[in-house]
Scaffold this active site. Structure first.
Site, PDB file in Angstrom:
ATOM      1  N   LYS A  41     107.675  43.789  59.314  1.00  0.00           N
ATOM      2  CA  LYS A  41     108.475  42.953  58.438  1.00  0.00           C
ATOM      3  C   LYS A  41     109.745  43.677  57.997  1.00  0.00           C
ATOM      4  CE  LYS A  41     104.184  41.462  56.255  1.00  0.00           C
ATOM      5  NZ  LYS A  41     103.348  41.685  55.047  1.00  0.00           N
ATOM      6  N   GLY A  42     109.704  45.008  58.078  1.00  0.00           N
ATOM      7  CA  GLY A  42     110.767  45.813  57.461  1.00  0.00           C
ATOM      8  C   GLY A  42     112.171  45.509  57.940  1.00  0.00           C
ATOM      9  N   GLU A  97     115.076  47.535  64.548  1.00  0.00           N
ATOM     10  CA  GLU A  97     114.082  48.178  63.663  1.00  0.00           C
ATOM     11  C   GLU A  97     114.749  48.653  62.379  1.00  0.00           C
ATOM     12  OE1 GLU A  97     111.328  48.641  62.655  1.00  0.00           O
ATOM     13  OE2 GLU A  97     109.813  49.031  64.170  1.00  0.00           O
ATOM     14  N   ASP A  98     113.947  48.802  61.351  1.00  0.00           N
ATOM     15  CA  ASP A  98     114.494  49.341  60.105  1.00  0.00           C
ATOM     16  C   ASP A  98     114.468  50.872  60.094  1.00  0.00           C
ATOM     17  OD1 ASP A  98     111.724  49.100  60.095  1.00  0.00           O
ATOM     18  OD2 ASP A  98     111.587  48.894  57.927  1.00  0.00           O
ATOM     19  N   ASP A 101     110.375  56.826  62.475  1.00  0.00           N
ATOM     20  CA  ASP A 101     109.800  57.926  61.711  1.00  0.00           C
ATOM     21  C   ASP A 101     109.123  58.886  62.702  1.00  0.00           C
ATOM     22  OD1 ASP A 101     108.410  59.460  59.856  1.00  0.00           O
ATOM     23  OD2 ASP A 101     107.677  57.788  58.694  1.00  0.00           O
ATOM     24  N   LYS A 129     114.575  59.159  60.903  1.00  0.00           N
ATOM     25  CA  LYS A 129     114.076  60.396  60.272  1.00  0.00           C
ATOM     26  C   LYS A 129     113.624  61.336  61.390  1.00  0.00           C
ATOM     27  CE  LYS A 129     111.671  58.978  56.038  1.00  0.00           C
ATOM     28  NZ  LYS A 129     110.302  58.846  55.485  1.00  0.00           N
ATOM     29  N   PHE A 150     110.475  59.529  51.139  1.00  0.00           N
ATOM     30  CA  PHE A 150     109.890  58.188  51.251  1.00  0.00           C
ATOM     31  C   PHE A 150     110.868  57.164  50.684  1.00  0.00           C
ATOM     32  CE2 PHE A 150     107.276  54.537  50.606  1.00  0.00           C
ATOM     33  CZ  PHE A 150     106.511  54.540  51.759  1.00  0.00           C
ATOM     34  N   VAL A 151     111.368  56.289  51.548  1.00  0.00           N
ATOM     35  CA  VAL A 151     112.399  55.348  51.116  1.00  0.00           C
ATOM     36  C   VAL A 151     111.890  53.905  51.084  1.00  0.00           C
ATOM     37  CG1 VAL A 151     114.425  56.717  51.760  1.00  0.00           C
ATOM     38  CG2 VAL A 151     113.320  55.293  53.491  1.00  0.00           C
ATOM     39  N   ASP A 157     109.165  48.904  52.448  1.00  0.00           N
ATOM     40  CA  ASP A 157     108.218  48.713  51.352  1.00  0.00           C
ATOM     41  C   ASP A 157     107.415  49.968  51.012  1.00  0.00           C
ATOM     42  OD1 ASP A 157     106.588  48.710  53.775  1.00  0.00           O
ATOM     43  OD2 ASP A 157     104.968  47.963  52.509  1.00  0.00           O
ATOM     44  N   ARG A 163     110.653  45.535  48.846  1.00  0.00           N
ATOM     45  CA  ARG A 163     111.448  45.124  50.007  1.00  0.00           C
ATOM     46  C   ARG A 163     112.738  44.419  49.599  1.00  0.00           C
ATOM     47  NH1 ARG A 163     108.213  45.644  54.700  1.00  0.00           N
ATOM     48  NH2 ARG A 163     106.015  45.159  54.441  1.00  0.00           N
TER      49      ARG A 163
END
Ligand code: PRP
Length: 175
Positions: A41-42, A97-98, A101, A129, A150-151, A157, A163
């Site tokens: 969902k990001g 993509e958001d 990682d 990242k 952690f963002v 989220d 969000r």
């Protein structure tokens, strides 16, 4: 325990960078308008801003994937919860993509989609990242490289919260 938000990327800075990415993508795909694949969902906020800056016709489809494990750590097992509505054979596909990682999700998705024989397959991510990689993964387009914090916000989220924040923030847990 209280949680404090520290803005690290303001809405203005995000908007400017998303517009730049859209310029670049519009140039690169001028001859072959892409099918954008948004990974839920990001990435929904990024997708909706990005596509409004694009100067080329696009189509959109959505995928939902889930990695098992805790909210902040990716385990590497990727499950497809919602697949594409259409075939991508012969299409120019751009995965939206958001964040990248560990790289596990995108690594899996790229292989999975590549096996469906698109004409081309690239990835745009708003955030990267690189210090967290478990598998090598290089996005084709990247908005911002960020440190291992952690963002949340702008689609990202923590336990499904935050969000809707317009800025990207580091979430601090205060004891
Ligand atoms: C995030 C992000 C990527 C993945 C990246 O999704 O949208 O899909 O994690 O992590 P990785 O590089 O370590 O694999 P998440 O699982 O948080 O789901 P969401 O987009 O629904 O919040």
């Amino acid at each position: 325990m209280s949680q404090e938000l520290e803005v690290i990327l303001s809405r203005e800075k995000i908007e400017q960078r998303v517009a730049e990415l859209a310029e670049e993508i519009s140039r690169d795909y001028r001859e072959h308008p892409p099918l954008l694949i948004c990974v839920l969902k990001g990435a929904v906020i990024f997708l909706s801003d990005l596509m409004r800056f694009l100067k080329i016709p696009v189509e959109v489809d959505f995928m939902a994937v889930s990695s098992y494990g805790s909210a902040t750590a990716s385990s590497g097992v990727v499950r497809i919860l919602k697949d594409l509505d259409q075939s991508i054979q012969g299409r120019d596909v751009l995965i939206v993509e958001d964040i990248v990682d560990t790289g596990l999700t995108l690594n899996y998705l790229r292989e999975n989609l590549a096996s469906r024989q698109p004409r081309s397959l690239k990835v745009v991510t708003l955030l990267d990242k690189p210090s967290r990689r478990k598998v090598p993964f290089d996005p084709d387009y990247c908005g911002f490289t960020i440190p291992d914090r952690f963002v949340v916000g702008y689609g990202l989220d923590f336990n499904e919260q935050y969000r809707q924040l317009p800025d990207i923030c580091v979430l601090h847990n205060e004891g």
